[in-house]
Motif scaffolding. Structure first.
Motif, PDB file in Angstrom:
ATOM      1  N   CYS A  83      55.379  38.868 -29.254  1.00  0.00           N
ATOM      2  CA  CYS A  83      55.509  37.763 -28.290  1.00  0.00           C
ATOM      3  C   CYS A  83      56.226  38.265 -27.054  1.00  0.00           C
ATOM      4  O   CYS A  83      55.704  38.198 -25.955  1.00  0.00           O
TER       5      CYS A  83
ATOM      6  N   HIS B 163      57.201  33.751 -34.759  1.00  0.00           N
ATOM      7  CA  HIS B 163      55.825  34.098 -34.378  1.00  0.00           C
ATOM      8  C   HIS B 163      55.722  35.542 -33.896  1.00  0.00           C
ATOM      9  O   HIS B 163      54.917  35.859 -33.044  1.00  0.00           O
TER      10      HIS B 163
ATOM     11  N   THR C 174      61.786  31.030 -27.856  1.00  0.00           N
ATOM     12  CA  THR C 174      61.056  29.800 -28.193  1.00  0.00           C
ATOM     13  C   THR C 174      61.540  29.226 -29.530  1.00  0.00           C
ATOM     14  O   THR C 174      61.618  28.008 -29.699  1.00  0.00           O
TER      15      THR C 174
ATOM     16  N   CYS D 207      62.451  34.931 -31.194  1.00  0.00           N
ATOM     17  CA  CYS D 207      62.055  34.667 -29.806  1.00  0.00           C
ATOM     18  C   CYS D 207      62.858  33.475 -29.281  1.00  0.00           C
ATOM     19  O   CYS D 207      63.251  32.599 -30.046  1.00  0.00           O
TER      20      CYS D 207
HETATM   21 ZN   LIG Z   1      57.795  33.849 -28.400  1.00  0.00          ZN
END
Ligand SMILES: [Zn+2]
Ligand SMILES: [Zn+2]
Length: 334
Positions: A151, A64, A44, A42
């Motif tokens: 996600c 995640h 992030t 991701c």
């Molecule tokens: Zn994410």
């Protein structure tokens, strides 16, 4: 076990991630341990590795979007059995008692914990999670295509809801990576007309392939005014551009956890006539369940690029360079 950790946050070319050997985690009471098959990559994770997102814990294991099988139960854990396929996502714990949890907005919890930020994530052989925050996954998705749902999918879904686009409405999608390509498909399945804006020619092609009405450059004008827009690219300069593309009464939802600075806005050009600018913050478990349900019913096509576990840092480097079409995932075990 093998685990990638954020060693020294900084640009990917400086190799901020390090592959280390660690003891596997043991599930605490109410937790399950998951042998990780695939972990999605991701943006992030990239923000964390590069230091755009401040570390909450030294040498944390990122990741995640975890898909694997339960291989150990903590005391009292009874929701899953050893061998069940489950997903671990970003939201891993909420307090349950703050005013936001109480009113059903656990995404705004005052004391949340996030996978791969507060606690170790899935760039590793094993990961643990409170069983109440794990997800059962739809059978129609293999491990690679299920991972990005956790996600990219969930946040894209929440962003879509925050944009308040209606069936038949005109939706602009700015940036077309993992999250956007899932959200756009849901929007189209629900009847929206989707216009995509991205600098990547491959992503433009993918958008048209998936049914977008148009696909142009990152800051192009849409062929028609937009009822709603979602900004997936972490680029603040695109906020006035997307607001300027909205019709009267339109809403722009910013989906990312990190955005470069937004330039000054003009009230008359960007907000007047009841245009709305809003953000998206994490998700509730209700969002997660709803997204996984829609994913199965809508037959979403999740486009992935798979990297071997040993090359997790290359996956992040490719994401940083905009070289990933669809979603990048890391194969940990077969
Ligand atoms: Zn994410
Ligand atoms: Zn709370």
């Amino acid at each position: 076990m093998r685990a990638w950790v954020v060693d020294a946050p900084g640009p990917m070319k400086g190799k901020p991630l390090k592959l280390v050997e660690r003891d596997p985690p043991l599930p605490a009471a109410g937790e399950v341990r998951v042998r990780v098959n695939v972990c999605g990559v991701c943006r992030t994770d990239l923000h964390l590795a590069e230091g755009d997102l401040a570390a909450r814990r030294p040498r944390v294991v990122p990741g995640h979007e975890i898909v694997g099988r339960v291989d150990m139960l903590g005391g009292g854990a009874s929701r899953f059995q050893v061998g069940d396929r489950v997903g671990i996502a970003w939201l891993r714990r909420t307090c349950g008692v703050c005013r936001f949890c109480q009113r059903g907005d656990e995404n705004l919890c005052l004391q949340p914990r996030f996978t791969g930020w507060d606690d170790d994530g899935g760039y590793a052989d094993s990961a643990v999670v409170d069983e109440r925050y794990a997800y059962s996954l739809p059978d129609g998705f293999d491990d690679e295509t299920a991972a990005p749902l956790l996600c990219a999918g969930i946040i894209g879904y929440r962003a879509l809801r925050r944009s308040e686009v209606r069936p038949g409405g005109r939706l602009g999608v700015y940036g077309f990576g993992a999250s956007a390509h899932i959200a756009a498909q849901i929007a189209m399945w629900e009847g929206a007309i989707v216009h995509v804006f991205t600098r990547s020619p491959d992503a433009q092609r993918l958008a048209l392939d998936l049914g977008a009405a148009s696909a142009g450059g990152a800051s192009d004008l849409p062929p028609e005014p937009l009822d709603a827009a979602i900004l997936f690219a972490p680029v603040g300069d695109l906020v006035p551009i997307a607001l300027g593309a909205l019709d009267r009464g339109g809403t722009l939802a910013v989906a990312g956890i990190h955005l470069t600075d937004v330039p000054p806005l003009s009230y008359e050009r960007h907000l007047f006539e009841e245009r709305t600018l809003t953000s998206v913050t994490a998700n509730t478990r209700r969002d997660g369940v709803a997204l996984l349900d829609i994913a199965a019913r809508a037959g979403l096509r999740v486009v992935t690029t798979t990297y071997p576990f040993e090359e997790a840092d290359r996956a992040l480097g490719d994401l940083a360079a905009d070289h990933v079409n669809g979603a990048a995932v890391i194969r940990v075990h077969f």
